[in-house]
Design a protein around this motif. Structure first.
Motif, PDB file in Angstrom:
ATOM      1  N   TYR A  76       1.504  -6.096  -6.183  1.00 25.98           N
ATOM      2  CA  TYR A  76       1.053  -6.470  -5.358  1.00 25.98           C
ATOM      3  C   TYR A  76      -0.615  -7.386  -5.884  1.00 25.98           C
ATOM      4  O   TYR A  76      -0.805  -8.416  -5.095  1.00 25.98           O
ATOM      5  N   GLU A  82       0.897  -1.047  -0.368  1.00 24.38           N
ATOM      6  CA  GLU A  82      -0.412   0.121   0.009  1.00 24.38           C
ATOM      7  C   GLU A  82       0.724   1.349  -0.143  1.00 24.38           C
ATOM      8  O   GLU A  82       0.691   2.550  -0.831  1.00 24.38           O
ATOM      9  N   PRO A 122       3.680   5.925  -8.326  1.00 26.66           N
ATOM     10  CA  PRO A 122       4.027   4.280  -8.346  1.00 26.66           C
ATOM     11  C   PRO A 122       3.777   3.638  -9.424  1.00 26.66           C
ATOM     12  O   PRO A 122       3.525   4.345 -11.456  1.00 26.66           O
ATOM     13  N   ALA A 128      -4.854   0.465 -10.999  1.00 24.98           N
ATOM     14  CA  ALA A 128      -3.661   0.390 -12.118  1.00 24.98           C
ATOM     15  C   ALA A 128      -3.760   0.834 -13.346  1.00 24.98           C
ATOM     16  O   ALA A 128      -3.721   1.804 -14.077  1.00 24.98           O
ATOM     17  N   ARG A 153       3.428   1.618  -1.075  1.00 24.38           N
ATOM     18  CA  ARG A 153       4.048   2.089  -2.636  1.00 24.38           C
ATOM     19  C   ARG A 153       3.384   2.003  -3.492  1.00 24.38           C
ATOM     20  O   ARG A 153       4.187   3.122  -4.240  1.00 24.38           O
ATOM     21  N   LEU A 154       2.159   1.792  -3.832  1.00 30.42           N
ATOM     22  CA  LEU A 154       1.431   2.360  -4.870  1.00 30.42           C
ATOM     23  C   LEU A 154       0.772   3.603  -4.044  1.00 30.42           C
ATOM     24  O   LEU A 154       0.331   4.149  -4.415  1.00 30.42           O
ATOM     25  N   LYS A 155       0.939   4.289  -2.907  1.00 30.23           N
ATOM     26  CA  LYS A 155       0.626   5.968  -2.102  1.00 30.23           C
ATOM     27  C   LYS A 155       2.009   6.791  -2.498  1.00 30.23           C
ATOM     28  O   LYS A 155       1.434   7.619  -2.653  1.00 30.23           O
ATOM     29  N   ASP A 211       4.741  -2.314  -9.368  1.00 29.62           N
ATOM     30  CA  ASP A 211       4.096  -2.379  -8.015  1.00 29.62           C
ATOM     31  C   ASP A 211       2.713  -2.653  -8.344  1.00 29.62           C
ATOM     32  O   ASP A 211       2.721  -3.481  -7.138  1.00 29.62           O
ATOM     33  N   PHE A 212       2.023  -2.204  -9.230  1.00 31.29           N
ATOM     34  CA  PHE A 212       1.012  -2.827  -9.272  1.00 31.29           C
ATOM     35  C   PHE A 212       0.648  -4.228  -8.629  1.00 31.29           C
ATOM     36  O   PHE A 212      -0.087  -4.941  -8.633  1.00 31.29           O
ATOM     37  N   ARG A 250      -4.309   4.886 -13.532  1.00 39.46           N
ATOM     38  CA  ARG A 250      -3.082   5.272 -13.446  1.00 39.46           C
ATOM     39  C   ARG A 250      -2.214   4.910 -14.800  1.00 39.46           C
ATOM     40  O   ARG A 250      -1.756   5.992 -15.793  1.00 39.46           O
ATOM     41  N   ILE A 288      -7.502  -3.236  -7.162  1.00 40.64           N
ATOM     42  CA  ILE A 288      -5.630  -3.440  -7.247  1.00 40.64           C
ATOM     43  C   ILE A 288      -5.958  -2.838  -9.004  1.00 40.64           C
ATOM     44  O   ILE A 288      -5.336  -2.347  -9.591  1.00 40.64           O
TER      45      ILE A 288
END
Length: 190
Positions: free
Chosen positions: A57, A41, A49, A107, A43-45, A53-54, A110, A103
């Protein structure tokens, strides 16, 4: 950033309690799950990112869900030997799939133009048969109209979805596509 991560972790408490009550994971394993999720979490914030990372996860959550299903089968087998009833479905049975979909949606917000990521999400929905495939196809077609480089690939996936027996969905998508193509053509003529 820490508040958002803490909020997302607090939303997982009911699921983790359910896993412990059912005997699928012990307290030490649950602490390790929370530690890993907190790491992902954060890493995603961070400000930028990465796609990896996505995907890392998603891979972790997929493996965790597979382990949960195996342990559930084992516990159910033990209950059947003892003559008890089957295990009923609970919150922890659905939480893993919902988290993986969240998740993927983060992703895709983004990385909207990443076709590989779209197809990973579509493939996950197809394998798990959770009913979100129509929505994902719909949004992927919307974005493919805007970004036409992968429109044939998306329509191939829609065609394969039609073969699986969902023809009315394809009619709606084609109508939507035609209407939006007309709008795009009008904009280009102006």
């Amino acid at each position: 950033m820490a508040d958002v991560v803490q909020y997302r972790l607090e939303r997982m408490v009911d699921e983790l309690d359910d896993l412990e009550q059912r005997g699928l994971f012990n307290r030490r394993e649950i602490a390790e799950i929370v530690k890993q999720r907190r790491k992902f979490e954060y890493r995603l914030k961070r400000p930028c990112p990465l796609k990896q990372d996505f995907l890392a996860y998603v891979e972790y959550e997929t493996q965790l869900d597979a382990l949960r299903r195996l342990r559930k089968k084992s516990v159910a087998r033990e209950l059947m030997k003892q003559g008890n009833k089957k295990l009923k479905k609970s919150k922890s049975d659905f939480a893993g799939v919902i988290r993986i979909m969240e998740i993927y949606e983060l992703a895709l917000k983004r990385y909207k133009g990443d076709i590989d990521l779209w197809f990973r999400y579509l493939e996950f929905c197809r394998i798990r048969k959770n009913g979100r495939m129509k929505t994902v196809l719909y949004y992927s077609i919307i974005l493919r109209i805007i970004l036409p480089d992968g429109i044939l690939v998306v329509f191939f996936f829609v065609f394969s979805f039609k073969i699986m027996g969902r023809g009315t969905f394809l009619k709606k998508i084609n109508k939507f596509r035609r209407n939006n193509l007309r709008k795009i053509e009008k904009i280009n003529y102006i």
